[in-house]
Scaffold this motif. Sequence first.
Motif, mmCIF file in Angstrom:
data_model
loop_
_atom_site.group_PDB
_atom_site.id
_atom_site.type_symbol
_atom_site.label_atom_id
_atom_site.label_comp_id
_atom_site.label_asym_id
_atom_site.label_seq_id
_atom_site.Cartn_x
_atom_site.Cartn_y
_atom_site.Cartn_z
ATOM 1 N N ASP A 4 0.830 -1.205 0.000
ATOM 2 C CA ASP A 4 0.000 0.000 0.000
ATOM 3 C C ASP A 4 0.866 1.256 0.000
ATOM 4 O O ASP A 4 0.593 2.214 -0.731
ATOM 5 C CB ASP A 4 -0.913 0.028 1.231
ATOM 6 N N ARG A 15 2.816 1.681 -3.279
ATOM 7 C CA ARG A 15 1.863 2.089 -4.313
ATOM 8 C C ARG A 15 1.561 3.585 -4.189
ATOM 9 O O ARG A 15 1.428 4.286 -5.202
ATOM 10 C CB ARG A 15 0.579 1.267 -4.183
ATOM 11 N N TRP A 25 4.415 5.380 -5.781
ATOM 12 C CA TRP A 25 4.324 5.286 -7.251
ATOM 13 C C TRP A 25 3.294 6.270 -7.807
ATOM 14 O O TRP A 25 3.546 6.966 -8.784
ATOM 15 C CB TRP A 25 3.969 3.853 -7.639
ATOM 16 N N LYS A 26 2.141 6.343 -7.164
ATOM 17 C CA LYS A 26 1.086 7.251 -7.639
ATOM 18 C C LYS A 26 1.521 8.706 -7.531
ATOM 19 O O LYS A 26 1.177 9.531 -8.374
ATOM 20 C CB LYS A 26 -0.198 7.009 -6.841
#
Length: 309
Positions: free
Chosen positions: A292, A295, A298-299
């Motif tokens: 989580d 991620r 990355w976003k």
Amino acid sequence: MKRDYTPNVVCFGEILWDVLPDVRKPGGAPMNVAYHLNKLGIAVDLLSSVGHDQAGDDLISFLKSGGLSAELVQRSSDYNTSEVLARITEDHEVTYDIVKPVAWDQITYTTEMKQAVSQADAIVFGSLSAREPVTRDTLYSLIESARYRVFDVNLRAPHYSDDVIINLLQRADMVKLNLSELLLIIRWLSPAIIKNEMQAVELLFSWFQIQEVLITKGRKGATYYSREIRYDYPTYAIEVADTIGSGDAFLAAFLAMKLNNEPLEVTLDYAAAMGAFITSQSGACPDYSRFDFERFIWKKKYPQYGLAS
């Protein structure tokens, strides 16, 4: 070269419930750091104390459910588990009403604690747990066995004194604090006018054997100092839920990367991302996986790929 074994950290000090207007959440800076280190794959021993009460049972259950050991968390028959009244202001800052004495004011020294500290790669300790003599003396004794000593300054009036803070600074290898804490400490140390942050840090280096200083600056990011370099790093832009535990999460991520011998820029980026990630959620220890968190990074770095929430 990265280590071929899992680093281990001891976190010493307060474990408690943050009582918010509508919910009660587990907290305490050392526990917050331990929680996030564990999420990031670091082996952790948490040294603290809770009462023989329901609040203590609930904290022990929370630790175990998150994969943290409670083996070195003592149970007090004389003092209650700590509960802290937390208030969140309109600008998302947090104020605390911290009651004493409580169980973590009475952490007593054991040979098992000494062994855990002597075998660990680092010990993380704060100033709040040093407010009362029993826990303070235990901390002083344990620090002597540590390989690497991380002082997480956490000045909550009236729960500190300048002599205790200076004593802890004398025992630290790295210090993490915010700007207001830095300036307050500098006023204790020197009557001279300090013109900027760098001069303040240089004074710390001149007075103590500290090798690293990490300054958190909220929306302005963070600055890392060693005796040779300075490195400023920005924060991530996020929508703030609350700031509870964001500095603890930052420190945990910084240590996780440092102990795995990652480059400084990578380490600071990871720490900044973790601070932002926790600030975007409610409470100091939200439920999440390492997937989580990465991620989220990355976003933030590659919004053009349009990953779904």
